[in-house]
Scaffold this active site. Structure first.
Site, short mmCIF file in Angstrom:
data_model
loop_
_atom_site.label_atom_id
_atom_site.label_comp_id
_atom_site.label_asym_id
_atom_site.label_seq_id
_atom_site.Cartn_x
_atom_site.Cartn_y
_atom_site.Cartn_z
N LEU A 21 -11.34 7.15 -52.60
CA LEU A 21 -11.76 6.79 -53.95
C LEU A 21 -12.47 7.93 -54.65
O LEU A 21 -12.40 8.07 -55.87
CB LEU A 21 -12.70 5.57 -53.90
CG LEU A 21 -12.07 4.24 -53.51
CD1 LEU A 21 -13.14 3.17 -53.37
CD2 LEU A 21 -11.03 3.81 -54.55
N GLY A 22 -13.19 8.75 -53.88
CA GLY A 22 -13.91 9.84 -54.51
C GLY A 22 -14.54 10.77 -53.49
O GLY A 22 -14.74 10.40 -52.32
N GLY A 24 -17.75 13.88 -53.22
CA GLY A 24 -18.89 14.49 -53.88
C GLY A 24 -19.58 15.45 -52.96
O GLY A 24 -19.12 15.72 -51.84
N GLY A 25 -20.71 15.99 -53.42
CA GLY A 25 -21.44 16.95 -52.61
C GLY A 25 -22.05 16.33 -51.37
O GLY A 25 -22.29 17.03 -50.37
N LYS A 44 -18.45 4.43 -47.51
CA LYS A 44 -19.09 5.70 -47.86
C LYS A 44 -19.51 6.42 -46.60
O LYS A 44 -20.21 5.86 -45.75
CB LYS A 44 -20.31 5.46 -48.75
CG LYS A 44 -21.05 6.76 -49.12
CD LYS A 44 -22.29 6.49 -49.93
CE LYS A 44 -23.04 7.81 -50.21
NZ LYS A 44 -24.28 7.61 -50.98
N ASP A 141 -30.32 9.92 -60.03
CA ASP A 141 -28.99 10.53 -60.17
C ASP A 141 -28.15 9.74 -61.17
O ASP A 141 -27.07 9.25 -60.86
CB ASP A 141 -28.29 10.60 -58.82
CG ASP A 141 -27.21 11.67 -58.78
OD1 ASP A 141 -27.15 12.50 -59.72
OD2 ASP A 141 -26.43 11.70 -57.81
#
Length: 305
Positions: A21-22, A24-25, A44, A141
Site C-alpha cells: 500500500l505504501g 516511507g522512511g 505495517k 506528523d
C-alpha cells in the site's frame, strides 16, 4: 521482488499478503487478508531490522495508538512478530484497519478544491486531534499521507488520521535541530528544541491546509535550509492571496493555525473547531487497553528466544 514473491506470502500462516500500500522512511504498509477474521487488513512493518521485543519503538506506537477509538482515526487491531512467512523472522508488525481512504492530496485536488470540501476536511482532521490530544499525545506528523480521505455520497468526506510512529507525550522536547516529522510541516518549536503540545499539530495542519487551498507549499525552494528558514522566519501563509474566491474567514483561520509562536495559535484543537463554527463530537470512553497484553506477549517470546 515483492514480499509476496519472497517465498510464502502468508505471515504466521494467518495474513495473506496481497500487495504494497505504501512505503516511507520508517517502514512499509501491506494490504493483507486475515484468514481468521476473514477481512482485509493493513500490515505495517518497520525498516530498522530490530527484532521484536518490549523495547522496540513499534511497541510504544501500539501503546499510544491502541488507546484511541474514534471515527476519524484508523484503528489498530494487534501487534505481533513474524514467525513464518515473507518477513524476516522476529520482525514486529502492526495489524491495522484497512480503510478505503487515500492520502488527502489524491482526493482533494490541491489548488482546485472548493471551500466546503476544505472546511469539511479541516473539521475531520480537528475532530481526530481533539481525541488524540485528550490523551496527552502529540502526533507530530500531520502530512498529506497521514490524513486519509474517503468521499461518500451520503455522508460527504470522511477523514482518518493514521501513523503514530512519531507520537510523543505532551510536553516532550528534543535537542535543537533534531527534527522529528516531515520537514514541510514541522513546527518551529520542534526545530528549536522547545516543548511540544497540541498546538504543534495545529501548525502542521495549517501548512497542509495552505497547500490544499493554493496548490503549493508556502515557501520557495526545496533545499532543507530554505524550508527551515521559512519555518523560523518566513511570512505567515495567506491562502486568500492566491485564491481570492475563498472566504476571508478561511484565510484568517489558516493563518492562525500556522503562526510561528505557539501562543498565537488556537490554544487547542477544540478551540480551532469553534473558530470553524463547529462543535466537537462528545468524548468517547476509552477502549480496554490491549497494549499491555501485546507487550507481555513479545516479552515472553524474547525470553523464549
Amino acid at each position: 521482488m515483492s514480499v509476496a514473491e519472497a517465498g510464502s506470502p502468508l505471515i504466521n500462516r494467518r495474513y495473506l499478503v496481497l500487495d504494497v500500500l505504501g512505503r516511507g522512511g520508517m517502514g512499509r504498509v501491506f494490504r493483507a487478508f486475515d484468514r481468521v477474521s476473514e477481512r482485509v487488513v493493513a500490515i505495517k512493518t518497520p525498516h530498522d531490522g530490530r527484532s521484536a521485543g518490549p523495547g522496540h519503538p513499534m511497541v510504544e506506537e501500539y501503546r499510544v495508538w491502541s488507546a484511541l477509538t474514534h471515527p476519524n482515526i484508523v484503528r489498530t487491531l494487534d501487534l505481533d512478530r513474524a514467525r513464518r512467512g515473507p518477513l524476516p523472522r522476529d520482525t514486529p508488525f502492526l495489524v491495522l484497519e484497512r480503510t478505503r481512504g487515500a492520502p488527502v492530496h489524491r482526493v482533494l485536488a490541491p489548488g482546485r478544491t472548493g471551500y466546503r470540501s476544505l472546511r469539511a476536511f479541516a473539521r475531520g482532521a480537528l475532530e481526530a486531534l481533539v481525541h488524540v490530544h485528550a490523551t496527552d499525545v502529540v502526533h507530530r506528523d500531520l502530512k498529506p499521507g497521514n490524513l486519509l480521505v474517503t468521499r461518500d455520497r451520503r455522508t460527504g468526506l470522511r477523514v482518518q488520521l493514521t501513523d503514530f510512529g512519531l507520537a510523543v507525550t505532551r510536553g516532550s522536547r528534543e535537542e535543537p535541530g533534531c527534527i522529528s516529522g516531515s520537514l514541510p510541516y514541522v513546527a518551529p518549536e520542534s526545530i528549536l528544541g522547545g516543548t511540544v503540545d497540541g498546538r504543534t499539530d495545529l501548525y502542521g495542519l495549517g501548512v497542509l491546509l495552505c497547500f490544499l487551498s493554493t496548490g503549493r507549499l508556502p515557501f520557495d525552494g526545496t533545499e532543507p535550509e530554505e524550508v527551515l528558514r521559512w519555518h523560523l522566519d518566513g511570512t505567515t501563509p495567506d491562502p486568500c492571496a492566491t485564491r481570492p474566491d475563498l472566504p476571508a474567514s478561511w484565510g484568517r483561520f489558516v493563518r492562525r493555525l500556522a503562526e510561528r509562536a505557539p501562543g498565537d495559535r488556537p490554544r487547542s484543537a477544540r478551540r480551532a473547531l469553534a473558530m470553524l463554527g463547529c462543535d466537537p463530537e462528545p468524548r468517547r470512553r476509552r477502549p480496554p487497553r490491549t497494549a499491555e497484553i501485546a507487550t507481555l506477549r513479545l516479552a515472553i517470546d524474547a525470553v523464549r528466544l
